[in-house]
Design a protein around this motif. Sequence first.
Motif, mmCIF file in Angstrom:
data_model
loop_
_atom_site.group_PDB
_atom_site.id
_atom_site.type_symbol
_atom_site.label_atom_id
_atom_site.label_comp_id
_atom_site.label_asym_id
_atom_site.label_seq_id
_atom_site.Cartn_x
_atom_site.Cartn_y
_atom_site.Cartn_z
ATOM 1 N N ALA A 1 0.843 -1.196 0.000
ATOM 2 C CA ALA A 1 0.000 0.000 0.000
ATOM 3 C C ALA A 1 0.874 1.240 0.000
ATOM 4 O O ALA A 1 0.722 2.136 0.806
ATOM 5 C CB ALA A 1 -0.922 -0.008 1.212
ATOM 6 N N ASP A 2 1.837 1.264 -0.925
ATOM 7 C CA ASP A 2 2.801 2.358 -0.939
ATOM 8 C C ASP A 2 2.767 3.171 -2.233
ATOM 9 O O ASP A 2 3.707 3.869 -2.564
ATOM 10 C CB ASP A 2 4.213 1.818 -0.692
ATOM 11 C CG ASP A 2 4.578 0.683 -1.645
ATOM 12 O OD1 ASP A 2 3.728 0.288 -2.458
ATOM 13 O OD2 ASP A 2 5.709 0.194 -1.556
ATOM 14 N N ALA A 3 1.660 3.094 -2.979
ATOM 15 C CA ALA A 3 1.491 3.897 -4.190
ATOM 16 C C ALA A 3 -0.001 4.055 -4.455
ATOM 17 O O ALA A 3 -0.807 3.203 -4.072
ATOM 18 C CB ALA A 3 2.179 3.231 -5.381
ATOM 19 N N PHE A 4 -0.386 5.155 -5.125
ATOM 20 C CA PHE A 4 -1.803 5.467 -5.320
ATOM 21 C C PHE A 4 -2.569 4.398 -6.105
ATOM 22 O O PHE A 4 -3.762 4.247 -5.934
ATOM 23 C CB PHE A 4 -1.961 6.817 -6.024
ATOM 24 C CG PHE A 4 -1.801 7.983 -5.099
ATOM 25 C CD1 PHE A 4 -2.674 8.184 -4.042
ATOM 26 C CD2 PHE A 4 -0.765 8.884 -5.275
ATOM 27 C CE1 PHE A 4 -2.528 9.259 -3.186
ATOM 28 C CE2 PHE A 4 -0.606 9.960 -4.424
ATOM 29 C CZ PHE A 4 -1.494 10.148 -3.375
ATOM 30 N N GLU A 5 -1.893 3.660 -6.958
ATOM 31 C CA GLU A 5 -2.599 2.666 -7.767
ATOM 32 C C GLU A 5 -2.775 1.338 -7.026
ATOM 33 O O GLU A 5 -3.313 0.379 -7.571
ATOM 34 C CB GLU A 5 -1.879 2.433 -9.100
ATOM 35 C CG GLU A 5 -0.524 1.755 -8.999
ATOM 36 C CD GLU A 5 0.635 2.710 -8.718
ATOM 37 O OE1 GLU A 5 1.783 2.248 -8.720
ATOM 38 O OE2 GLU A 5 0.381 3.915 -8.473
ATOM 39 N N LYS A 6 -2.344 1.263 -5.773
ATOM 40 C CA LYS A 6 -2.425 0.019 -5.003
ATOM 41 C C LYS A 6 -3.517 0.111 -3.952
ATOM 42 O O LYS A 6 -4.101 1.158 -3.710
ATOM 43 C CB LYS A 6 -1.077 -0.270 -4.348
ATOM 44 C CG LYS A 6 0.053 -0.482 -5.342
ATOM 45 C CD LYS A 6 1.335 -0.800 -4.631
ATOM 46 C CE LYS A 6 2.457 -1.084 -5.621
ATOM 47 N NZ LYS A 6 3.713 -1.404 -4.924
ATOM 48 N N SER A 7 -3.811 -1.021 -3.309
ATOM 49 C CA SER A 7 -4.771 -1.052 -2.214
ATOM 50 C C SER A 7 -4.310 -2.076 -1.184
ATOM 51 O O SER A 7 -3.403 -2.869 -1.446
ATOM 52 C CB SER A 7 -6.173 -1.396 -2.731
ATOM 53 O OG SER A 7 -6.174 -2.679 -3.316
ATOM 54 N N LEU A 8 -4.938 -2.051 -0.015
ATOM 55 C CA LEU A 8 -4.592 -2.987 1.053
ATOM 56 C C LEU A 8 -5.076 -4.374 0.648
ATOM 57 O O LEU A 8 -6.276 -4.591 0.457
ATOM 58 C CB LEU A 8 -5.258 -2.540 2.355
ATOM 59 C CG LEU A 8 -4.858 -3.256 3.633
ATOM 60 C CD1 LEU A 8 -3.377 -3.049 3.935
ATOM 61 C CD2 LEU A 8 -5.712 -2.771 4.794
ATOM 62 N N PRO A 9 -4.169 -5.345 0.487
ATOM 63 C CA PRO A 9 -4.581 -6.681 0.035
ATOM 64 C C PRO A 9 -5.506 -7.379 1.026
ATOM 65 O O PRO A 9 -5.389 -7.207 2.235
ATOM 66 C CB PRO A 9 -3.244 -7.438 -0.089
ATOM 67 C CG PRO A 9 -2.194 -6.383 -0.165
ATOM 68 C CD PRO A 9 -2.717 -5.228 0.648
ATOM 69 N N GLU A 10 -6.403 -8.185 0.487
ATOM 70 C CA GLU A 10 -7.386 -8.911 1.292
ATOM 71 C C GLU A 10 -6.732 -9.826 2.321
ATOM 72 O O GLU A 10 -7.252 -10.033 3.419
ATOM 73 C CB GLU A 10 -8.293 -9.732 0.361
ATOM 74 C CG GLU A 10 -9.459 -10.382 1.052
ATOM 75 C CD GLU A 10 -10.469 -9.390 1.624
ATOM 76 O OE1 GLU A 10 -10.971 -9.655 2.732
ATOM 77 O OE2 GLU A 10 -10.723 -8.349 0.988
ATOM 78 N N GLU A 11 -5.571 -10.387 1.993
ATOM 79 C CA GLU A 11 -4.936 -11.340 2.911
ATOM 80 C C GLU A 11 -4.272 -10.679 4.121
ATOM 81 O O GLU A 11 -3.855 -11.366 5.055
ATOM 82 C CB GLU A 11 -3.907 -12.210 2.169
ATOM 83 C CG GLU A 11 -2.764 -11.463 1.526
ATOM 84 C CD GLU A 11 -3.049 -11.016 0.087
ATOM 85 O OE1 GLU A 11 -2.100 -10.623 -0.591
ATOM 86 O OE2 GLU A 11 -4.222 -11.058 -0.334
#
Length: 201
Positions: free
Chosen positions: A47-57
Motif C-alpha cells: 500500500a505504498d502507491a496510489f494505484e495500489k490497495s490494502l490486500p485482502e490477505e
Amino acid sequence: GKLGLTPNLDALAAGSLRFASARSVGTYTLPAHATLFSGQYPNRVSADAFEKSLPEEVDTLAERFAAAGYRTGAVTGSVIVSRSFGMSQGFATFDELRGGMDSTMERVESFLAGGDGRPTFLLVHTYRVHAPYDSSAETRARVESAAGRRIEGDFEHLNKELEALPKAEGWPSPRALELAASLELLYRSGVADFDREFARF
C-alpha cells in the motif's frame, strides 16, 4: 494545544491513552492508514502507491476486533479510506460518504444508536482538516490573535507562491518561511473549527 484552540480535543486526549512521540509512516492517506489498520509498514502490505490497495490477505485491526466479539464500524470521508482501497476489511458496517461534519456526526450517532450490547470498535475518518483548511472568519481572527500574527491569504494563493519560489542555495528563504507560517496558521484555524464541531462527541 499550545494556543488553546482545541479544548474539546484536549479534553479527549486528557482522558485517553496518548503516544507522545508517534510519527506517521507516510505523508498521504493510503500508506498511513494501511499501517494504522495492519501494524505493518506500507511496503510490506503493498500500500505504498496510489494505484495500489490494502490486500485482502492482510490481517487488520478491525478483523482482530471482530474476531474478539466486537461490533465493528467505520464512518469515513471516502476517497482513500474506502472499499476500493481495501480499507473496509473487518468492518461489519462501513459507511463511506463524502460530506461535511454534520453528515459525519449524524452517521456516527446513527451507528452508535444501533448498539447491541457488544463492545464497539468505531473508526471515524474525516477530511475536515485538510487543504484548503477552511475555517470561519471568527476562528481565523482568534487564531491570528493567539499567534500574534496575521494570515496573509488563502491556501491556494499561499501554496502556489510557495511552490513557485526557487529552491536554490539558502533554502528555505525568508519568504518561504513567512508563507509556511501562514499556511500553518490556516491549518490551525481548520483544526480549531473542527474542534468546535467535534464537541458533539
